[in-house]
Design an enzyme around this catalytic site. Sequence first.
Site, mmCIF file in Angstrom:
data_model
loop_
_atom_site.group_PDB
_atom_site.id
_atom_site.type_symbol
_atom_site.label_atom_id
_atom_site.label_comp_id
_atom_site.label_asym_id
_atom_site.label_seq_id
_atom_site.Cartn_x
_atom_site.Cartn_y
_atom_site.Cartn_z
ATOM 1 C CE LYS A 138 -5.970 106.483 85.914
ATOM 2 N NZ LYS A 138 -4.723 106.593 87.233
ATOM 3 C CG HIS A 277 1.981 65.767 53.781
ATOM 4 N ND1 HIS A 277 1.098 66.616 53.786
ATOM 5 C CD2 HIS A 277 1.595 64.844 52.776
ATOM 6 C CE1 HIS A 277 0.231 66.584 53.077
ATOM 7 N NE2 HIS A 277 0.463 65.257 52.160
#
Length: 516
Positions: A138, A277
């Site tokens: 901060k 697939h």
Amino acid sequence: MIKIKRALISVSDKRHVLELAKVLTQLNIEILSTGGTAKLIRDEGYAVIEVSEYTKFPEMLNGRVKTLHPIIYGGILAVRDNHEHVQTMEKHNIPEIDLVVVNLYPFEETIKNPNCTLEEAIENIDIGGPTMVRAAAKNYKSVAILTNPSDYSLLTEQLIKNNGMLEEDLLFTLSKKAFLHTAHYDAAISAYLNNNVTEDFPETMIQVMHKSLDMRYGENPHQKAAFYKEQNIKESSLSNFTQIQGKELSFNNLNDSDNAWECVKNFVDPTCVIVKHANPCGVCSSESIDKAYLGAFTTDPTSAFGGIIAFNKSIDAITASSIIKQFVEVIIAPEFSPEALKIFKTKENVRLLRVPIGSTKDSLDFKKIGGGWLVQSEDSYDININKCEVVSKKKPTEKQLIDMAFAWKIAQYVKSNAIVFCRNSQTIGVGAGQMSRIDSTKIAAIKAQHAGLSIKGSVVASDAFFPFRDGVDELASHGAQCVIQPGGSMRDQEVIDAADEHGLVMLFTKIRHFKH
């Protein structure tokens, strides 16, 4: 730029901390530290002040309280050009702390242990560490924050270059990394407590994922992709793979591999699953792994081209010699014999993945939709074939029951509408992903015909009920003898009557296996 005069170091991960302490000492930067970190630095011969000595307050509650003190947080949070802050610091004799080096208790490492208790997990939740990190991040214009040992050299290089000073660009970069670090840490705790401890779906769900590797591309070459691992994954999950050889993995490689691996884990006898697939195109269980492979390949040699092959047993030289004759993308197994590895080395592009074998599944399944996620429990329901309801007049033989159980396991991994023909623990034809169950049946029959296999006398598994008798009529027309399906249609009696007319055995599982 800011001048670094005092540093606080309190790390769980002590990699490179001594190299950092050396540079700080050379630049006459005072070092504060806690417990084991202070001892490590002192034992190396560098001057260090313990935090308890600095605050004049001892560590307490078995180390739960170390840095939670105004002289620490005041020194970190004070804005240097704020007159009121400066006055307060002077009034209470609080020195400035310009560099904070903190990484947190190893919470994620702790919960990886399958025997970790809730109490152990909670004890490894850091309190003071995240608070110091957030405070320094901060106040980044006045304080540098380091949370990752890999960033130490970045900071020390600039310190040396600038004679103990750091540039604001670097301070802001480190601040952003710090907030990401604490966000990840809190997310890991929340995910563990909500996903592993509570039974119901929480109101807010957090999933922590670590990027494991960048993919060659996504489903298509113009799409970018990456692979992320969840925290605390099951040992036998595909994510625990070790790539032994082969090209980089693509998005489709891993997507197909997961279905192959999840399917093959369900079998005890030597089994091979070939996926193309995202659908199994050939599955076989046999007395040996090489025979299992040949059986799976025989089901649909055309679709097996460029497929994913998964085994539930170690691959030997005989099996490797058979596989290497075909074009294959990925081979997955719990182990590979040294002789098999030598054979596979002749095809260096073939990807070999070693994964620990086991029957465990993930607790939740996720599917992405636009702007959200569908979350469900895993489809892990297993049937007892001997307790399924025989609804036909004709009763199954023991051999037919074995084949129906085999077919039913495979149907769970075939996309709906799924139809799976089997005989002698081998798939004969697989129909997947069609809008009509009749179309799936026709496709499965065509595949069997192309492979030179006869459906006559086979068993069939359907992942969901037959809404009309025409599905059963179609199966019977190809010579099937047994059907295993969930049941539950409004026209179940019509379907059962059709089975009896054709002289078929029909079992109801009373459980559905849709896969979309």
